[in-house]
Structure formats: C-alpha cells, structure tokens
Design an enzyme around this catalytic site. Sequence first.
Site, PDB file in Angstrom:
ATOM      1  N   GLU A  22      24.894  94.432  69.591  1.00 54.00           N
ATOM      2  CA  GLU A  22      25.319  93.411  68.625  1.00 54.00           C
ATOM      3  C   GLU A  22      26.818  93.176  68.596  1.00 54.00           C
ATOM      4  O   GLU A  22      27.280  92.168  68.038  1.00 54.00           O
ATOM      5  CB  GLU A  22      24.822  93.774  67.217  1.00 54.00           C
ATOM      6  CG  GLU A  22      25.530  94.959  66.550  1.00 54.00           C
ATOM      7  CD  GLU A  22      24.965  96.316  66.933  1.00 54.00           C
ATOM      8  OE1 GLU A  22      25.284  97.292  66.237  1.00 54.00           O
ATOM      9  OE2 GLU A  22      24.209  96.399  67.928  1.00 54.00           O
ATOM     10  N   GLY A  61      23.297 104.340  62.511  1.00 56.77           N
ATOM     11  CA  GLY A  61      23.546 105.034  61.247  1.00 56.77           C
ATOM     12  C   GLY A  61      24.581 106.121  61.447  1.00 56.77           C
ATOM     13  O   GLY A  61      24.824 106.566  62.576  1.00 56.77           O
ATOM     14  N   SER A 115      33.821  75.734  42.487  1.00 52.44           N
ATOM     15  CA  SER A 115      35.119  76.404  42.540  1.00 52.44           C
ATOM     16  C   SER A 115      36.076  75.736  43.514  1.00 52.44           C
ATOM     17  O   SER A 115      37.278  75.975  43.469  1.00 52.44           O
ATOM     18  CB  SER A 115      34.925  77.863  42.966  1.00 52.44           C
ATOM     19  OG  SER A 115      34.511  77.930  44.315  1.00 52.44           O
ATOM     20  N   GLY A 116      35.553  74.926  44.419  1.00 51.55           N
ATOM     21  CA  GLY A 116      36.368  74.381  45.490  1.00 51.55           C
ATOM     22  C   GLY A 116      36.172  75.134  46.785  1.00 51.55           C
ATOM     23  O   GLY A 116      36.586  74.691  47.841  1.00 51.55           O
ATOM     24  N   GLY A 117      35.528  76.309  46.711  1.00 54.39           N
ATOM     25  CA  GLY A 117      35.243  77.091  47.905  1.00 54.39           C
ATOM     26  C   GLY A 117      34.009  76.586  48.621  1.00 54.39           C
ATOM     27  O   GLY A 117      33.241  75.770  48.101  1.00 54.39           O
ATOM     28  N   VAL A 118      33.797  77.102  49.833  1.00 55.32           N
ATOM     29  CA  VAL A 118      32.707  76.588  50.663  1.00 55.32           C
ATOM     30  C   VAL A 118      31.337  76.933  50.091  1.00 55.32           C
ATOM     31  O   VAL A 118      30.411  76.118  50.156  1.00 55.32           O
ATOM     32  CB  VAL A 118      32.848  77.098  52.118  1.00 55.32           C
ATOM     33  CG1 VAL A 118      32.756  78.615  52.187  1.00 55.32           C
ATOM     34  CG2 VAL A 118      31.803  76.471  53.012  1.00 55.32           C
ATOM     35  N   ASP A 119      31.159  78.118  49.494  1.00 57.49           N
ATOM     36  CA  ASP A 119      29.829  78.538  49.034  1.00 57.49           C
ATOM     37  C   ASP A 119      29.293  77.611  47.944  1.00 57.49           C
ATOM     38  O   ASP A 119      28.172  77.101  48.026  1.00 57.49           O
ATOM     39  CB  ASP A 119      29.870  79.974  48.515  1.00 57.49           C
ATOM     40  CG  ASP A 119      30.339  80.958  49.573  1.00 57.49           C
ATOM     41  OD1 ASP A 119      30.359  80.593  50.755  1.00 57.49           O
ATOM     42  OD2 ASP A 119      30.714  82.082  49.201  1.00 57.49           O
ATOM     43  N   SER A 120      30.090  77.415  46.902  1.00 60.47           N
ATOM     44  CA  SER A 120      29.619  76.569  45.802  1.00 60.47           C
ATOM     45  C   SER A 120      29.508  75.117  46.243  1.00 60.47           C
ATOM     46  O   SER A 120      28.609  74.393  45.799  1.00 60.47           O
ATOM     47  CB  SER A 120      30.546  76.693  44.587  1.00 60.47           C
ATOM     48  OG  SER A 120      31.853  76.251  44.886  1.00 60.47           O
ATOM     49  N   ALA A 121      30.392  74.676  47.147  1.00 57.38           N
ATOM     50  CA  ALA A 121      30.352  73.288  47.610  1.00 57.38           C
ATOM     51  C   ALA A 121      29.071  73.016  48.400  1.00 57.38           C
ATOM     52  O   ALA A 121      28.401  71.991  48.192  1.00 57.38           O
ATOM     53  CB  ALA A 121      31.579  72.980  48.458  1.00 57.38           C
ATOM     54  N   LYS A 154      27.690  83.754  55.822  1.00 60.67           N
ATOM     55  CA  LYS A 154      28.801  82.814  55.661  1.00 60.67           C
ATOM     56  C   LYS A 154      28.868  81.803  56.799  1.00 60.67           C
ATOM     57  O   LYS A 154      29.058  80.607  56.562  1.00 60.67           O
ATOM     58  CB  LYS A 154      30.120  83.600  55.586  1.00 60.67           C
ATOM     59  CG  LYS A 154      31.319  82.754  55.181  1.00 60.67           C
ATOM     60  CD  LYS A 154      31.341  82.554  53.685  1.00 60.67           C
ATOM     61  CE  LYS A 154      32.644  81.975  53.198  1.00 60.67           C
ATOM     62  NZ  LYS A 154      32.731  81.960  51.734  1.00 60.67           N
ATOM     63  N   CYS A 177      21.049 102.761  68.856  1.00 64.00           N
ATOM     64  CA  CYS A 177      21.874 103.924  68.548  1.00 64.00           C
ATOM     65  C   CYS A 177      21.060 104.962  67.757  1.00 64.00           C
ATOM     66  O   CYS A 177      20.155 105.568  68.299  1.00 64.00           O
ATOM     67  CB  CYS A 177      23.147 103.501  67.814  1.00 64.00           C
ATOM     68  SG  CYS A 177      24.406 104.808  67.759  1.00 64.00           S
ATOM     69  N   TYR A 178      21.339 105.165  66.477  1.00 55.83           N
ATOM     70  CA  TYR A 178      20.531 106.102  65.683  1.00 55.83           C
ATOM     71  C   TYR A 178      19.067 105.689  65.706  1.00 55.83           C
ATOM     72  O   TYR A 178      18.165 106.530  65.765  1.00 55.83           O
ATOM     73  CB  TYR A 178      21.063 106.154  64.247  1.00 55.83           C
ATOM     74  CG  TYR A 178      20.351 107.157  63.365  1.00 55.83           C
ATOM     75  CD1 TYR A 178      20.805 108.470  63.281  1.00 55.83           C
ATOM     76  CD2 TYR A 178      19.228 106.799  62.623  1.00 55.83           C
ATOM     77  CE1 TYR A 178      20.155 109.402  62.482  1.00 55.83           C
ATOM     78  CE2 TYR A 178      18.576 107.713  61.820  1.00 55.83           C
ATOM     79  CZ  TYR A 178      19.037 109.023  61.755  1.00 55.83           C
ATOM     80  OH  TYR A 178      18.386 109.948  60.964  1.00 55.83           O
ATOM     81  N   HIS A 236      25.413  99.609  71.395  1.00 56.30           N
ATOM     82  CA  HIS A 236      25.350  98.570  70.352  1.00 56.30           C
ATOM     83  C   HIS A 236      25.397  97.181  70.993  1.00 56.30           C
ATOM     84  O   HIS A 236      26.476  96.655  71.270  1.00 56.30           O
ATOM     85  CB  HIS A 236      26.518  98.724  69.373  1.00 56.30           C
ATOM     86  CG  HIS A 236      26.395  99.910  68.469  1.00 56.30           C
ATOM     87  ND1 HIS A 236      25.716  99.858  67.283  1.00 56.30           N
ATOM     88  CD2 HIS A 236      26.843 101.175  68.588  1.00 56.30           C
ATOM     89  CE1 HIS A 236      25.759 101.040  66.695  1.00 56.30           C
ATOM     90  NE2 HIS A 236      26.435 101.861  67.477  1.00 56.30           N
TER      91      HIS A 236
END
Length: 534
Positions: A186, A70, A238-244, A389, A97-98, A184
């Site tokens: 990560e 944080g 839309s043609g994008g990956v999310d909606s596809a 994603k 960390c925090y 960190h």
Amino acid sequence: MNESPRGSYGSTDAHPGYDTVLVIDFGAQYAQLIARRVRECHVYSEIVPWDMPVAEILARRPAALILSGGPKSVYSPGAPRVDPALFSAGIPVLGICYGHQVMAQALEGTVARTGTAEYGATRLQVSDPGVLFDGLAVSQQVWMSHGDSVTAAPPGFRVTASTPSTPVAAFEDPDRRLYGVQFHPEVVHSERGMDVLRHFLLAGAGCRPSWTMLNIVDEAVAAVRKQVGSGRLICGLSGGVDSAVAAALVQRAVGDALTCVFVDHGLLRAGEAEQVERDFVASTGVELVHVKAADRFAAALAGVIDPEQKRKIIGREFIRVFEEAARELDARAEAEGARIGFLVQGTLYPDVIESGSPTAAKIKSHHNVGGLPDDLQFALVEPLRTLFKDEVRHLGEELGLPEEIVWRQPFPGPGLAVRIIGEVTPERLDIVRAADAVVREEIRRAGLDREIWQVFAVLLADVRSVGVQGDERTYGCPVVLRAVTSEDAMTADWARLPAALLERISNRVVNEVPQVNRVVYDITSKPPGTIEWE
C-alpha cells in the site's frame, strides 16, 4: 491475467450495489491507507477491528478480506489473533505484514524470530509469479517493516517470493484464494505495490471495479432523499471542502429544502468569506445565510493569549451564533407550516473510524473547536461518512464546485487565531492574512498547491526582530513559513521548497507587509512537531 470466479459473498448492507472489501485492522499505522488504495482500484472498502467475530464478518457479506499490519509480534502476550474459521469460509483473504504472519500461524505455518529484521526499502525476488506477481518484474523494490518472519508456509501454500533475509516474503494458495505478503504493497515505496493489490482484488478475489464517483453521487443522492423525505435541513457551512461538498450533495438531492448558515468569525484567510458567498452559491444555487460576527469574536478574544482558551472561546461563540441562526430559520419554517428536522454535517470516514464506533452518530466538533448543542433536536445527515478526503475532493469536482473550494487546503476551525502566537487583534489578523496571501499566491504560481498538504504563515506577534529597511533600523515581527507534505495529516514532513521560491516569498512578505521584517522556515516534521503551531 484471468479473473477467478466470485465466491458466494457479495456486498455489505451499507453499499448493496458494490463488492466490499473489509480491511481487518490489527493496529496498523497504514490501515486507512490500505483501505484508500483498495478504493483507488475502484473497489469499495471499510475498516473493521481485528476482534470482530467471524459470524459478524460473514453477515456483512464481504467480497474479500485484507489483514493489515500491526505493531506487535505474534508472540507478544495479548497479541491480536485471528479465528482459523475465517480461512475456511470461502472468502478471499490477503495478509499484509503482521496479517501475513498471523495467517501463517493460524494455518500451521511457522513464524519465527530469526534475529534479522527488515525495515525500509528491500529487493524482493519473485520465484513464482502466481496470481499476485503475474506479469511483474522478478526483482522489485518493496517496503518492509518487520522483526518476525514466516520461515515455513502453511500446508497447501506455495512460496512465491523472498528477500535475502526473509525466505517466505510471499505465499499463496489460489485454490482457497488465500494470499500473504510480508511487505507493504500500500505504500508508494513498494514500486509495484498497487499492481499486487489490484491482482489480488480483480484476479484473486474477482471483485468488480465499479466504485466510481458517478455511482457514488447517484447512490448518495438517493440515500439522502430516502432519509429526509419532505423534511427541511440546515447545514453549518465553514468554507472548508468537507462542509461545502456535503452541502452541495444534499442540495442536489433536496433542492431548496436545504438552508446553509455561514458563520463568518472574521478569522478566515484573505477573500475566503467573499468566495463562499459568491462562488459556492453560484455553483449550487443553495440558500445561504451569511452571519457576519467578526466583531463578536474579536471582543470575546480580546486579551486572550493561551491557545486552548482561544479554541474554547471560538467554539463557544460559534455554537451560540449558529444556534441563534438555526432558531430563526426554524421559526421561519414553522410559520410556513414546516420544521427543520435535519442537520447536515461533513463527517468523513476517518472521523467515523477515530470515534471508535462505525455506527456512531455524534455531532462532529466544528474542526476541533466544539460541538453543536444536543438540544437542537436535529437528526444528522452525513452523506460523506464513508469517504476519505481525496474522494471528497473528487466528489466535489463531480458536483461542479469551483476548484478553489474543492482543492482548498485543510484549515483549522479557529482559523487565523491559532496562527497568531499571542493575543488576537484586528491589526495582527491583517498582518498574518496579508503574509498568508503572499505565501499561497507564490505556491500556486510555482504549481505546488496540490503537492503540498498545507502551507501557511504564522505570526510571532509578541516577538520583535531587529532589521534594516530603507537605511533605517526596524523593530518588526517575524513570520514563520510552514509547508508540509502528508497523506492524511497523521504524520507530515516539511516540504523541500526550492530556494528560489523561498527567496521570492521572503522578499514579497517583508516588502508588502510593513510590520514584518524577517521570514523564517519551519523544517520540523510531525512528529515531533504538529502541523499547526497552536
């Protein structure tokens, strides 16, 4: 490395088949990254706010907790705190960390401003492997970002690592399954960070690594079937990956009960509309309604220069076109004795987090160009709302979608309209589309298309640049090449493309796109710039 027995806490209600780790967010810039790294260890994770009551945390039955970093000092007025009861609940906890400092403070350790801060790469010296550093090198590079330090571990803890400036860089109490690290793990700059996280999850907390793509598909399909029953659905593709990926997943669950509407606004990249119509349908078998509305959008954009006005116009027209198509499809369904009751959306977990409410069910804006009208009266189906994603891309591969769709780079909803600086005209769209096609082709040939978050061409349509082509003076438009690397688009750095590749792109653009006589490369990071120009 022996696994510790699992405690009395299992999974949350959201995914009853999996152990769940809750990442408690203290305002860290890396909270989402922590959650993603946990999932890379095949353990499901969710992010919750730091002020969630302990009773509510316990009710979600987490297998483990991670306290994030944080921006504040534990001494700052109003700094986030943690209820000490959290550490006596029997849940394994890792503080980062925090989170490391706030754990020490809550359990009667000492946190102090030593006057020495650590930022960036630092050498960590392991004095006791314990659980977190079991089998790892005694000296390793880690990534630090702190001003305060833990100077004395809480009673019952043993110090396991230090740096020249931080005497308590890691501590643990395996009996209570409580662990803390100042660095960190990560971030990629901590060279054995993933091992440290994996040791906490598997050995320290006894989590089961069962969060896999195959399991995600099966669970999501079952959830969609349970939600919609025999209802019919519509999806704005839309043609994008999310909606596809969302559409492909729902189609696997309900078959021909789903109809996809593809609003072609004429602002897509070269070949994308044809690819959606051909490849997506071929790989899924979904019914696709292709609404060709390029002329309508072009007329609405005529004479418009302001980027925000462009976005509003495109959003408005998209809503109207989709609404018209939805009403026609609903009328068709009604004639068959049914109704469309559900709208499929490609909402991702970052969208849910950024909405401020994990249970929010608001209709997502069409890639920042405007939401669909509330009076459509559809219930939302959001099969990707717990995924990041990168997980969505892997899910798309599992569903058999073409690589060209699954690994397509992020693309703004207003499309090429915001990659033309100036008025959007058919001629200018042709120019930027041709230049962009060259750029993407050369990046693919160089094998860099998966390493680069986004790469594209921007047309400075109202700028004229003097050039010499074919022994004649020219007065053409400059094209800006933009290529960035990023993990999540919240920050981005300009990609260090090889000089030979830049030269090839420049030569091809000025030779193959007659209206362009100059190519420049944008070397601005985000911040201070943004990824897109408008």
